[in-house]
Design a protein around this motif. Structure first.
Motif, PDB file in Angstrom:
ATOM      1  N   ALA A  94       0.890  -1.221  -0.027  1.00  0.00           N
ATOM      2  CA  ALA A  94      -0.019   0.046   0.009  1.00  0.00           C
ATOM      3  C   ALA A  94       0.904   1.107   0.021  1.00  0.00           C
ATOM      4  CB  ALA A  94      -0.872  -0.116   1.135  1.00  0.00           C
ATOM      5  N   ALA A  95       1.830   1.231   0.707  1.00  0.00           N
ATOM      6  CA  ALA A  95       2.916   2.300   0.783  1.00  0.00           C
ATOM      7  C   ALA A  95       3.311   2.465  -0.583  1.00  0.00           C
ATOM      8  CB  ALA A  95       4.195   2.106   1.795  1.00  0.00           C
ATOM      9  N   VAL A  96       3.865   1.561  -1.445  1.00  0.00           N
ATOM     10  CA  VAL A  96       4.367   1.920  -2.498  1.00  0.00           C
ATOM     11  C   VAL A  96       3.488   2.235  -3.740  1.00  0.00           C
ATOM     12  CG1 VAL A  96       5.358   0.449  -4.790  1.00  0.00           C
ATOM     13  CG2 VAL A  96       6.261  -0.043  -2.498  1.00  0.00           C
ATOM     14  N   ARG A  97       2.121   1.841  -3.302  1.00  0.00           N
ATOM     15  CA  ARG A  97       1.011   2.194  -4.324  1.00  0.00           C
ATOM     16  C   ARG A  97       0.789   3.894  -4.198  1.00  0.00           C
ATOM     17  NH1 ARG A  97       0.390   0.852  -8.858  1.00  0.00           N
ATOM     18  NH2 ARG A  97       2.207  -0.566  -8.545  1.00  0.00           N
ATOM     19  N   ALA A  98       0.812   4.147  -2.704  1.00  0.00           N
ATOM     20  CA  ALA A  98       0.674   5.720  -2.392  1.00  0.00           C
ATOM     21  C   ALA A  98       1.943   6.415  -3.035  1.00  0.00           C
ATOM     22  CB  ALA A  98       0.758   5.835  -0.682  1.00  0.00           C
ATOM     23  N   VAL A  99       3.097   5.887  -3.047  1.00  0.00           N
ATOM     24  CA  VAL A  99       4.170   6.635  -3.602  1.00  0.00           C
ATOM     25  C   VAL A  99       4.037   7.029  -5.030  1.00  0.00           C
ATOM     26  CG1 VAL A  99       6.632   6.263  -4.332  1.00  0.00           C
ATOM     27  CG2 VAL A  99       5.914   5.774  -1.890  1.00  0.00           C
ATOM     28  N   ARG A 100       3.474   5.783  -5.846  1.00  0.00           N
ATOM     29  CA  ARG A 100       3.181   5.830  -7.099  1.00  0.00           C
ATOM     30  C   ARG A 100       2.116   6.885  -7.461  1.00  0.00           C
ATOM     31  NH1 ARG A 100       6.458   4.845 -10.677  1.00  0.00           N
ATOM     32  NH2 ARG A 100       5.098   3.745 -12.023  1.00  0.00           N
ATOM     33  N   GLU A 126       7.418 -13.083 -10.134  1.00  0.00           N
ATOM     34  CA  GLU A 126       7.477 -12.352  -8.882  1.00  0.00           C
ATOM     35  C   GLU A 126       6.671 -12.584  -7.993  1.00  0.00           C
ATOM     36  OE1 GLU A 126      10.213 -10.815  -7.568  1.00  0.00           O
ATOM     37  OE2 GLU A 126      11.400 -11.469  -9.274  1.00  0.00           O
ATOM     38  N   VAL A 127       5.360 -12.461  -8.071  1.00  0.00           N
ATOM     39  CA  VAL A 127       4.311 -12.522  -7.092  1.00  0.00           C
ATOM     40  C   VAL A 127       4.261 -13.937  -6.345  1.00  0.00           C
ATOM     41  CG1 VAL A 127       1.719 -12.867  -6.746  1.00  0.00           C
ATOM     42  CG2 VAL A 127       2.559 -10.971  -7.996  1.00  0.00           C
ATOM     43  N   GLU A 128       4.644 -14.961  -7.386  1.00  0.00           N
ATOM     44  CA  GLU A 128       4.711 -16.285  -6.888  1.00  0.00           C
ATOM     45  C   GLU A 128       5.842 -16.252  -5.810  1.00  0.00           C
ATOM     46  OE1 GLU A 128       5.793 -20.705  -8.577  1.00  0.00           O
ATOM     47  OE2 GLU A 128       5.125 -19.198  -9.775  1.00  0.00           O
ATOM     48  N   ARG A 129       7.249 -15.543  -6.266  1.00  0.00           N
ATOM     49  CA  ARG A 129       8.312 -15.637  -5.310  1.00  0.00           C
ATOM     50  C   ARG A 129       7.960 -15.095  -4.235  1.00  0.00           C
ATOM     51  NH1 ARG A 129      13.880 -12.687  -7.210  1.00  0.00           N
ATOM     52  NH2 ARG A 129      14.631 -12.762  -5.230  1.00  0.00           N
ATOM     53  N   VAL A 130       7.118 -13.746  -3.846  1.00  0.00           N
ATOM     54  CA  VAL A 130       6.833 -13.370  -2.911  1.00  0.00           C
ATOM     55  C   VAL A 130       6.057 -14.116  -2.042  1.00  0.00           C
ATOM     56  CG1 VAL A 130       5.424 -11.407  -1.576  1.00  0.00           C
ATOM     57  CG2 VAL A 130       7.277 -10.935  -3.666  1.00  0.00           C
ATOM     58  N   LEU A 131       4.903 -14.719  -2.712  1.00  0.00           N
ATOM     59  CA  LEU A 131       4.005 -15.707  -1.980  1.00  0.00           C
ATOM     60  C   LEU A 131       4.526 -17.039  -1.379  1.00  0.00           C
ATOM     61  CD1 LEU A 131       0.663 -15.331  -4.306  1.00  0.00           C
ATOM     62  CD2 LEU A 131       1.292 -14.173  -1.984  1.00  0.00           C
ATOM     63  N   SER A 183      11.840   9.961  -6.868  1.00  0.00           N
ATOM     64  CA  SER A 183      12.407  10.937  -7.957  1.00  0.00           C
ATOM     65  C   SER A 183      12.184  10.383  -9.238  1.00  0.00           C
ATOM     66  CB  SER A 183      13.784  10.951  -7.521  1.00  0.00           C
ATOM     67  OG  SER A 183      14.507   9.901  -7.853  1.00  0.00           O
ATOM     68  N   GLY A 184      11.710   8.971  -9.445  1.00  0.00           N
ATOM     69  CA  GLY A 184      11.534   8.513 -10.818  1.00  0.00           C
ATOM     70  C   GLY A 184      12.426   7.496 -11.021  1.00  0.00           C
ATOM     71  N   ASP A 185      13.568   7.310 -10.289  1.00  0.00           N
ATOM     72  CA  ASP A 185      14.357   6.328 -10.501  1.00  0.00           C
ATOM     73  C   ASP A 185      13.992   4.817  -9.865  1.00  0.00           C
ATOM     74  OD1 ASP A 185      16.915   4.654 -10.923  1.00  0.00           O
ATOM     75  OD2 ASP A 185      18.147   6.090  -9.865  1.00  0.00           O
ATOM     76  N   GLU A 186      13.023   4.093 -10.293  1.00  0.00           N
ATOM     77  CA  GLU A 186      12.596   2.952  -9.758  1.00  0.00           C
ATOM     78  C   GLU A 186      13.576   2.157  -9.721  1.00  0.00           C
ATOM     79  OE1 GLU A 186       9.261   1.913 -12.266  1.00  0.00           O
ATOM     80  OE2 GLU A 186       8.289   4.019 -11.877  1.00  0.00           O
ATOM     81  N   ALA A 187      14.512   1.698 -10.676  1.00  0.00           N
ATOM     82  CA  ALA A 187      15.499   0.894 -10.466  1.00  0.00           C
ATOM     83  C   ALA A 187      16.458   0.998  -9.625  1.00  0.00           C
ATOM     84  CB  ALA A 187      16.463   0.587 -12.141  1.00  0.00           C
ATOM     85  N   GLY A 188      16.929   2.234  -9.517  1.00  0.00           N
ATOM     86  CA  GLY A 188      17.838   2.777  -8.459  1.00  0.00           C
ATOM     87  C   GLY A 188      17.191   2.440  -7.157  1.00  0.00           C
ATOM     88  N   ALA A 189      15.984   2.693  -7.029  1.00  0.00           N
ATOM     89  CA  ALA A 189      15.359   2.575  -5.710  1.00  0.00           C
ATOM     90  C   ALA A 189      15.555   0.945  -5.304  1.00  0.00           C
ATOM     91  CB  ALA A 189      13.729   2.988  -5.333  1.00  0.00           C
ATOM     92  N   LEU A 234       8.606  -4.310  -3.373  1.00  0.00           N
ATOM     93  CA  LEU A 234       9.140  -3.492  -4.431  1.00  0.00           C
ATOM     94  C   LEU A 234       9.653  -4.037  -5.598  1.00  0.00           C
ATOM     95  CD1 LEU A 234       9.245  -0.452  -5.262  1.00  0.00           C
ATOM     96  CD2 LEU A 234      11.679  -0.430  -4.210  1.00  0.00           C
ATOM     97  N   ARG A 235      10.060  -5.270  -5.328  1.00  0.00           N
ATOM     98  CA  ARG A 235      10.597  -6.234  -6.275  1.00  0.00           C
ATOM     99  C   ARG A 235       9.475  -6.647  -7.120  1.00  0.00           C
ATOM    100  NH1 ARG A 235      12.959  -9.592  -3.870  1.00  0.00           N
ATOM    101  NH2 ARG A 235      15.181  -8.784  -3.423  1.00  0.00           N
ATOM    102  N   ALA A 236       8.291  -7.011  -6.668  1.00  0.00           N
ATOM    103  CA  ALA A 236       7.170  -7.404  -7.310  1.00  0.00           C
ATOM    104  C   ALA A 236       6.542  -6.303  -8.071  1.00  0.00           C
ATOM    105  CB  ALA A 236       6.167  -8.047  -6.169  1.00  0.00           C
ATOM    106  N   VAL A 237       6.665  -5.204  -7.381  1.00  0.00           N
ATOM    107  CA  VAL A 237       5.808  -4.243  -8.232  1.00  0.00           C
ATOM    108  C   VAL A 237       6.688  -3.665  -9.613  1.00  0.00           C
ATOM    109  CG1 VAL A 237       5.543  -1.672  -8.114  1.00  0.00           C
ATOM    110  CG2 VAL A 237       4.718  -3.059  -6.155  1.00  0.00           C
ATOM    111  N   VAL A 238       8.030  -3.686  -9.353  1.00  0.00           N
ATOM    112  CA  VAL A 238       8.761  -3.446 -10.496  1.00  0.00           C
ATOM    113  C   VAL A 238       8.523  -4.457 -11.594  1.00  0.00           C
ATOM    114  CG1 VAL A 238      11.318  -3.089 -11.479  1.00  0.00           C
ATOM    115  CG2 VAL A 238      10.539  -2.091  -9.317  1.00  0.00           C
ATOM    116  N   ALA A 239       8.491  -5.762 -11.075  1.00  0.00           N
ATOM    117  CA  ALA A 239       8.353  -6.835 -12.267  1.00  0.00           C
ATOM    118  C   ALA A 239       7.095  -6.762 -12.990  1.00  0.00           C
ATOM    119  CB  ALA A 239       8.499  -8.189 -11.393  1.00  0.00           C
ATOM    120  N   MET A 240       5.942  -6.220 -12.032  1.00  0.00           N
ATOM    121  CA  MET A 240       4.709  -6.170 -12.576  1.00  0.00           C
ATOM    122  C   MET A 240       4.883  -5.209 -13.961  1.00  0.00           C
ATOM    123  SD  MET A 240       1.839  -5.953  -9.367  1.00  0.00           S
ATOM    124  CE  MET A 240       2.007  -7.447  -8.316  1.00  0.00           C
TER     125      MET A 240
END
Length: 360
Positions: A262-268, A346-351, A309-315, A332-338
């Motif tokens: 949820a925090a990542v979504r709020a950031v986006r 990535e979702v399977e990896r998290v779950l 700042s827009g640097d998703e890969a850097g984050a 965050l890794r899952a969000v970037v993968a999406m």
């Protein structure tokens, strides 16, 4: 990788330029002013060389470094008298006579005070006016301190600074400074605690943290950990100013996978704007990490600033380097993968990560 290197290069450049380390005000009371014994020795040397005005200046500094050291007031009084600074000399004599224990030295000082006051007689009105102003300023200081008004116009910090700059003398100066420093440290530490707890603090409130820590260091020993904590609060303030809505009171602590998502979504979905900058936020939060590398949340918020700042890969690279086992990194890794079209893996990896075994 390139984006990570760009982010790290920007942070390094800003740190080298000093963007994350604003200058602090000079200490006014306490050991930060200097070593009292060394100042006393310097004053004695100047006095013996008949450099009375310079000796008085150094002895005054010694009374700021250790207001409770009574003999220094007598040294100050005698230096001022020799330098023909009669009102100041009489004032220092009175402070010494009030504070000193009975004895030969006090009796001698009492006689010197009487001589000084005979010389002062023509200008006594001015001396009485100064004394009255000191009494009023002290009353205002204690009223502001009791009300919790520590910084800004009409604050306890402002009143005590005015007393010091106006030449106030007294063994109670150390007590006043100690109370103010303790109150300022407590206020700053409370803001830091609330910020780490994800409480929604506005930009102005966050910026008061640095002011509180600076006030504490002005009137007492620098609070433990204040460099890192000040930088952290300033970094969050810059983050709020640069991207609104900024951090809400969301639990993104270890184990809070859903909240982290949820925090990542709020950031986006944050709305850009304000007077701050992501570069300044990254620099301040990097300074916090440098000063307190053991605090994991400082590293997380630095990555958050890089993300915003827009640097998703850097984050993501920063989190994978700094917090590889933190659930927030996996989210965050899952969000970037999406966004890259690799959502399922990535979702399977998290779950089905070993951090979340079946039956737990």
């Amino acid at each position: 990788m390139r984006s990570e290197l760009r982010a790290l290069a920007l942070v390094l450049l800003l740190l080298l330029l000093g963007a994350a380390a604003p200058a602090s005000a000079a200490p006014l009371v306490g050991p930060g002013v200097g070593t009292a014994d060394a100042l006393q020795a310097d004053g004695n040397r100047l006095y013996n060389r008949k450099q009375f005005r310079d000796a008085a200046r150094v002895f005054l500094q010694a009374t700021r470094a250790a207001p409770e050291h009574v003999p220094t007031y007598l040294s100050l009084a005698r230096s001022r008298l020799k330098a023909k600074e009669i009102p100041g000399a009489c004032y220092a004599y009175r402070v010494y006579v009030r504070a000193a224990a009975e004895g030969e030295e006090r009796s001698k000082a009492q006689s010197e005070l009487e001589l000084c006051e005979r010389q002062l007689r023509a200008g006594r009105g001015q001396a009485e006016e100064s004394t009255r102003q000191f009494v009023e300023a002290k009353a205002a200081f204690f009223a502001a301190l009791e009300a919790g008004n520590l910084v800004g116009h009409g604050s306890a910090g402002e009143w005590l600074a005015q007393l010091v700059e106006a030449g106030y003398l007294g063994t109670d100066l150390g007590e006043m400074a100690g109370k103010l420093a303790a109150a300022a440290t407590a206020a700053a530490d409370d803001l830091h605690r609330r910020a780490l707890a994800r409480e929604a603090l506005d930009e102005a409130t966050l910026r008061r943290g640095e002011a509180f820590y600076e006030l504490a260091a002005t009137f007492g020993p620098a609070p433990q950990g204040h460099v890192a904590r000040s930088a952290f609060l300033e970094g969050l303030a810059e983050l709020r100013a640069a991207a609104r809505p900024a951090l809400e009171a969301t639990d993104t602590g270890p184990g809070g996978g859903d909240a982290a998502f949820a925090a990542v979504r709020a950031v986006r979905n944050g709305v850009e704007g304000g007077s701050g900058s992501y570069a300044a936020a990254i620099a301040q939060l990097s300074a916090a990490v440098e000063a307190a590398p053991a605090v994991a949340d400082y590293r997380f918020f630095r990555a958050l600033a890089i993300w915003r700042s827009g640097d998703e890969a850097g984050a993501l690279a920063a989190l994978e380097r700094d917090l590889p086992d933190d659930p927030r990194t996996a989210v965050l890794r899952a969000v970037v993968a999406m966004e890259a079209g690799n959502a399922a893996a990535e979702v399977e990896r998290v779950l089905f990560s070993t951090r979340y075994p079946a039956g737990k």
